[in-house]
Write a protein that holds these residues in place. Structure first.
Motif, PDB file in Angstrom:
ATOM      1  N   SER A  81     -34.772 -71.917 -46.425  1.00  0.00           N
ATOM      2  CA  SER A  81     -35.630 -72.431 -47.534  1.00  0.00           C
ATOM      3  C   SER A  81     -36.511 -70.896 -48.070  1.00  0.00           C
ATOM      4  CB  SER A  81     -36.837 -72.583 -45.914  1.00  0.00           C
ATOM      5  OG  SER A  81     -37.754 -71.163 -45.597  1.00  0.00           O
ATOM      6  N   LYS A  82     -36.062 -69.695 -48.068  1.00  0.00           N
ATOM      7  CA  LYS A  82     -36.326 -69.070 -48.943  1.00  0.00           C
ATOM      8  C   LYS A  82     -35.276 -68.777 -50.219  1.00  0.00           C
ATOM      9  CE  LYS A  82     -39.736 -67.521 -47.266  1.00  0.00           C
ATOM     10  NZ  LYS A  82     -41.614 -67.974 -48.025  1.00  0.00           N
ATOM     11  N   GLN A  83     -34.135 -68.735 -49.744  1.00  0.00           N
ATOM     12  CA  GLN A  83     -33.023 -68.883 -50.459  1.00  0.00           C
ATOM     13  C   GLN A  83     -33.322 -70.013 -51.447  1.00  0.00           C
ATOM     14  OE1 GLN A  83     -28.948 -69.868 -49.001  1.00  0.00           O
ATOM     15  NE2 GLN A  83     -27.903 -69.529 -51.168  1.00  0.00           N
ATOM     16  N   VAL A  84     -33.910 -71.561 -50.896  1.00  0.00           N
ATOM     17  CA  VAL A  84     -33.978 -72.481 -51.838  1.00  0.00           C
ATOM     18  C   VAL A  84     -35.101 -72.539 -52.648  1.00  0.00           C
ATOM     19  CG1 VAL A  84     -35.171 -74.442 -52.160  1.00  0.00           C
ATOM     20  CG2 VAL A  84     -32.904 -74.553 -50.385  1.00  0.00           C
ATOM     21  N   ASP A  85     -36.194 -71.555 -51.768  1.00  0.00           N
ATOM     22  CA  ASP A  85     -37.438 -71.128 -52.778  1.00  0.00           C
ATOM     23  C   ASP A  85     -37.516 -69.458 -53.934  1.00  0.00           C
ATOM     24  OD1 ASP A  85     -39.172 -72.549 -50.830  1.00  0.00           O
ATOM     25  OD2 ASP A  85     -39.204 -70.823 -49.747  1.00  0.00           O
ATOM     26  N   GLU A  86     -36.208 -69.070 -53.607  1.00  0.00           N
ATOM     27  CA  GLU A  86     -35.851 -68.479 -54.740  1.00  0.00           C
ATOM     28  C   GLU A  86     -35.785 -69.157 -55.751  1.00  0.00           C
ATOM     29  OE1 GLU A  86     -33.600 -64.620 -53.479  1.00  0.00           O
ATOM     30  OE2 GLU A  86     -35.574 -64.291 -52.151  1.00  0.00           O
ATOM     31  N   LEU A  87     -34.747 -70.144 -55.265  1.00  0.00           N
ATOM     32  CA  LEU A  87     -33.564 -70.438 -56.127  1.00  0.00           C
ATOM     33  C   LEU A  87     -34.958 -71.721 -57.535  1.00  0.00           C
ATOM     34  CD1 LEU A  87     -30.465 -72.305 -54.860  1.00  0.00           C
ATOM     35  CD2 LEU A  87     -30.537 -70.969 -56.451  1.00  0.00           C
ATOM     36  N   THR A  88     -35.595 -72.206 -56.681  1.00  0.00           N
ATOM     37  CA  THR A  88     -36.362 -72.837 -57.830  1.00  0.00           C
ATOM     38  C   THR A  88     -37.411 -71.822 -58.052  1.00  0.00           C
ATOM     39  OG1 THR A  88     -37.169 -74.383 -55.638  1.00  0.00           O
ATOM     40  CG2 THR A  88     -38.649 -73.833 -56.902  1.00  0.00           C
ATOM     41  N   THR A  98     -48.512 -77.920 -50.315  1.00  0.00           N
ATOM     42  CA  THR A  98     -47.158 -79.309 -50.169  1.00  0.00           C
ATOM     43  C   THR A  98     -47.951 -80.319 -51.384  1.00  0.00           C
ATOM     44  OG1 THR A  98     -47.895 -80.303 -48.147  1.00  0.00           O
ATOM     45  CG2 THR A  98     -46.086 -78.879 -48.071  1.00  0.00           C
ATOM     46  N   ASP A  99     -49.730 -80.500 -51.017  1.00  0.00           N
ATOM     47  CA  ASP A  99     -49.839 -81.397 -51.272  1.00  0.00           C
ATOM     48  C   ASP A  99     -51.004 -81.513 -53.304  1.00  0.00           C
ATOM     49  OD1 ASP A  99     -52.532 -83.582 -52.446  1.00  0.00           O
ATOM     50  OD2 ASP A  99     -53.343 -83.207 -50.994  1.00  0.00           O
ATOM     51  N   PRO A 100     -49.467 -81.669 -54.466  1.00  0.00           N
ATOM     52  CA  PRO A 100     -50.144 -81.296 -56.060  1.00  0.00           C
ATOM     53  C   PRO A 100     -51.973 -81.893 -56.173  1.00  0.00           C
ATOM     54  CG  PRO A 100     -48.481 -82.865 -55.720  1.00  0.00           C
ATOM     55  CD  PRO A 100     -49.011 -82.641 -54.554  1.00  0.00           C
ATOM     56  N   HIS A 101     -52.378 -82.191 -55.925  1.00  0.00           N
ATOM     57  CA  HIS A 101     -53.879 -82.576 -55.680  1.00  0.00           C
ATOM     58  C   HIS A 101     -54.661 -81.362 -55.237  1.00  0.00           C
ATOM     59  CE1 HIS A 101     -53.980 -87.069 -56.674  1.00  0.00           C
ATOM     60  NE2 HIS A 101     -52.770 -86.725 -55.819  1.00  0.00           N
ATOM     61  N   ALA A 102     -54.281 -80.787 -53.862  1.00  0.00           N
ATOM     62  CA  ALA A 102     -55.069 -79.451 -53.572  1.00  0.00           C
ATOM     63  C   ALA A 102     -54.458 -78.839 -54.092  1.00  0.00           C
ATOM     64  CB  ALA A 102     -54.576 -79.559 -51.950  1.00  0.00           C
ATOM     65  N   VAL A 103     -53.220 -78.389 -54.674  1.00  0.00           N
ATOM     66  CA  VAL A 103     -52.838 -77.064 -55.917  1.00  0.00           C
ATOM     67  C   VAL A 103     -53.550 -77.332 -56.707  1.00  0.00           C
ATOM     68  CG1 VAL A 103     -50.692 -76.333 -56.635  1.00  0.00           C
ATOM     69  CG2 VAL A 103     -50.795 -77.193 -54.529  1.00  0.00           C
ATOM     70  N   ARG A 104     -53.485 -78.326 -57.301  1.00  0.00           N
ATOM     71  CA  ARG A 104     -54.688 -78.703 -58.842  1.00  0.00           C
ATOM     72  C   ARG A 104     -55.878 -78.376 -58.864  1.00  0.00           C
ATOM     73  NH1 ARG A 104     -51.014 -83.052 -60.053  1.00  0.00           N
ATOM     74  NH2 ARG A 104     -52.760 -84.185 -58.998  1.00  0.00           N
ATOM     75  N   GLU A 150     -36.165 -79.353 -39.059  1.00  0.00           N
ATOM     76  CA  GLU A 150     -36.772 -79.761 -40.800  1.00  0.00           C
ATOM     77  C   GLU A 150     -38.321 -79.689 -40.911  1.00  0.00           C
ATOM     78  OE1 GLU A 150     -33.894 -82.275 -38.169  1.00  0.00           O
ATOM     79  OE2 GLU A 150     -36.328 -81.013 -37.184  1.00  0.00           O
ATOM     80  N   GLU A 151     -38.984 -79.381 -40.703  1.00  0.00           N
ATOM     81  CA  GLU A 151     -40.666 -79.183 -40.907  1.00  0.00           C
ATOM     82  C   GLU A 151     -40.220 -77.744 -41.685  1.00  0.00           C
ATOM     83  OE1 GLU A 151     -45.066 -78.766 -39.498  1.00  0.00           O
ATOM     84  OE2 GLU A 151     -43.732 -79.787 -38.138  1.00  0.00           O
ATOM     85  N   VAL A 152     -40.096 -77.019 -41.116  1.00  0.00           N
ATOM     86  CA  VAL A 152     -40.167 -75.795 -41.850  1.00  0.00           C
ATOM     87  C   VAL A 152     -39.094 -75.808 -43.293  1.00  0.00           C
ATOM     88  CG1 VAL A 152     -38.418 -73.192 -41.478  1.00  0.00           C
ATOM     89  CG2 VAL A 152     -39.462 -74.133 -39.918  1.00  0.00           C
ATOM     90  N   PHE A 153     -38.128 -75.958 -42.946  1.00  0.00           N
ATOM     91  CA  PHE A 153     -37.276 -76.117 -44.315  1.00  0.00           C
ATOM     92  C   PHE A 153     -38.059 -77.029 -45.416  1.00  0.00           C
ATOM     93  CE2 PHE A 153     -34.363 -78.397 -47.322  1.00  0.00           C
ATOM     94  CZ  PHE A 153     -33.430 -76.921 -47.732  1.00  0.00           C
ATOM     95  N   ALA A 154     -38.028 -78.196 -45.064  1.00  0.00           N
ATOM     96  CA  ALA A 154     -39.593 -79.092 -45.776  1.00  0.00           C
ATOM     97  C   ALA A 154     -40.122 -78.539 -45.862  1.00  0.00           C
ATOM     98  CB  ALA A 154     -39.167 -80.703 -44.867  1.00  0.00           C
ATOM     99  N   THR A 155     -41.088 -78.384 -45.261  1.00  0.00           N
ATOM    100  CA  THR A 155     -42.654 -77.637 -46.057  1.00  0.00           C
ATOM    101  C   THR A 155     -42.466 -76.852 -47.300  1.00  0.00           C
ATOM    102  OG1 THR A 155     -43.806 -78.183 -43.957  1.00  0.00           O
ATOM    103  CG2 THR A 155     -44.362 -76.519 -44.951  1.00  0.00           C
ATOM    104  N   ASN A 156     -41.732 -75.274 -46.548  1.00  0.00           N
ATOM    105  CA  ASN A 156     -41.320 -74.411 -47.404  1.00  0.00           C
ATOM    106  C   ASN A 156     -41.014 -74.433 -48.591  1.00  0.00           C
ATOM    107  OD1 ASN A 156     -42.631 -72.790 -45.021  1.00  0.00           O
ATOM    108  ND2 ASN A 156     -40.743 -71.640 -44.284  1.00  0.00           N
ATOM    109  N   THR A 157     -39.972 -75.676 -48.722  1.00  0.00           N
ATOM    110  CA  THR A 157     -39.668 -75.464 -50.247  1.00  0.00           C
ATOM    111  C   THR A 157     -40.448 -76.153 -51.041  1.00  0.00           C
ATOM    112  OG1 THR A 157     -38.207 -77.346 -49.046  1.00  0.00           O
ATOM    113  CG2 THR A 157     -37.266 -75.222 -49.113  1.00  0.00           C
ATOM    114  N   GLN A 158     -40.992 -77.138 -50.490  1.00  0.00           N
ATOM    115  CA  GLN A 158     -41.722 -78.823 -50.818  1.00  0.00           C
ATOM    116  C   GLN A 158     -42.724 -77.501 -51.497  1.00  0.00           C
ATOM    117  OE1 GLN A 158     -42.822 -82.249 -49.363  1.00  0.00           O
ATOM    118  NE2 GLN A 158     -44.441 -82.485 -51.108  1.00  0.00           N
ATOM    119  N   ALA A 159     -43.659 -76.553 -50.212  1.00  0.00           N
ATOM    120  CA  ALA A 159     -44.538 -75.406 -51.200  1.00  0.00           C
ATOM    121  C   ALA A 159     -44.218 -74.961 -52.277  1.00  0.00           C
ATOM    122  CB  ALA A 159     -44.925 -75.011 -49.427  1.00  0.00           C
TER     123      ALA A 159
END
Length: 276
Positions: free
Chosen positions: A145-152, A50-56, A80-89
């Motif tokens: 979260s997986k449904q949103v991940d696919e949309l993302t 979820t951290d752009p700096h680490a990902v870059r 809330e943590e499951v949904f937010a973490t997975n989709t943000q990642a």
């Protein structure tokens, strides 16, 4: 492929994928929460997806990304943590990859997107075999979260012109205590895995499917599983017993898994090699 980033590389599929990349002579970067010290990678970046700096930092020199990092179920973390973490990642990894000009990615989705495995009540698929067109009906944060991940992922193909394969994976395990123990328990009580439609995939096959997913153009959602179920009971008998409202649209002889694997065969050229 000159170099691949694997997020969540310390997990079961991630480790199998690093083995496969090494066998094929493809260098790997990895992004993990903590470095276990034994990963087969040239570059290990510690941090969250979820951290752009680490990902870059983890994207340095790569041509493709396989995104596996996620909280794998809704059972041990707050919703809330499951949904937010997975989709943000997923958003962060694909967005940073797109900005870096990386045009190929594969993400781990899940057959749990159906909503069945973690629902508080018994749900039944409207028809079988279940294909990618069957509407997801999530009632839990992981499936959502997986449904949103696919949309993302689909959005990223439009936003950056990148190609992304989202693989819907079932229960995954190796030929060790995890998979064989679960298979044994399901054999005695098929109801244990009725919500997962008795589907499975061995870790090495899951890794191979992820690597194959990097070869596709455009956006694709693909169900990947072993062609037979975990149990010896006839599939149609199981469906009639545990999913009595499900319309069996075509014959499912013997142990045929009640998932439509047409796309895995046609698009990936995939057939599971390791079977229970």
């Amino acid at each position: 492929m000159k170099r691949v980033l694997v997020t969540g590389a310390a997990g079961r599929i991630g480790r199998a994928l690093l083995d496969l990349l090494e066998q094929q002579g493809i260098p790997a970067n990895v992004l993990v929460l903590e470095n276990p010290g034994d990963l087969k990678a040239d570059l290990v970046v510690e941090g969250t997806a979820t951290d752009p700096h680490a990902v870059r930092a983890a994207l340095a020199g790569v041509e493709a990304v396989i995104h596996l990092a996620a909280i794998p179920s809704p059972e041990r973390h707050p919703a809330e943590e499951v949904f937010a973490t997975n989709t943000q990642a997923t958003y962060t990894v694909l967005e940073q990859a797109g900005r870096a000009g990386i045009m190929r990615a594969c993400t781990a989705s899940s057959t749990a997107i159906s909503g069945l495995p973690f629902a508080a009540r018994a749900l039944h698929p409207p028809y079988a075999p279940v294909d990618e067109e069957q509407p997801p009906l999530p009632e839990d944060p992981y499936a959502l979260s997986k449904q949103v991940d696919e949309l993302t992922a689909h959005m990223m193909t439009r936003r950056h012109g990148m190609s992304v394969a989202a693989l819907r994976l079932p229960y995954v395990g190796g030929f060790d205590e995890r998979l064989l123990d679960f298979a044994g328990r399901c054999e005695l009580d098929p109801g244990l895995h009725a919500a997962g439609l008795w589907a499975y995939l061995e870790t090495r096959d899951a890794a191979r499917a992820c690597l194959l997913g990097l070869g596709l153009d455009g956006f694709h959602v693909i169900t990947v599983a072993a062609p037979e179920t975990l149990v010896s009971h006839p599939t149609e008998d199981l469906l009639r017993r545990f999913h009595p409202t499900t319309d069996i649209r075509r014959p499912l002889p013997g142990r045929t898994v009640p998932l439509d694997l047409t796309k895995a065969t046609a698009l990936l050229g995939f057939s599971a090699e390791f079977r229970v």
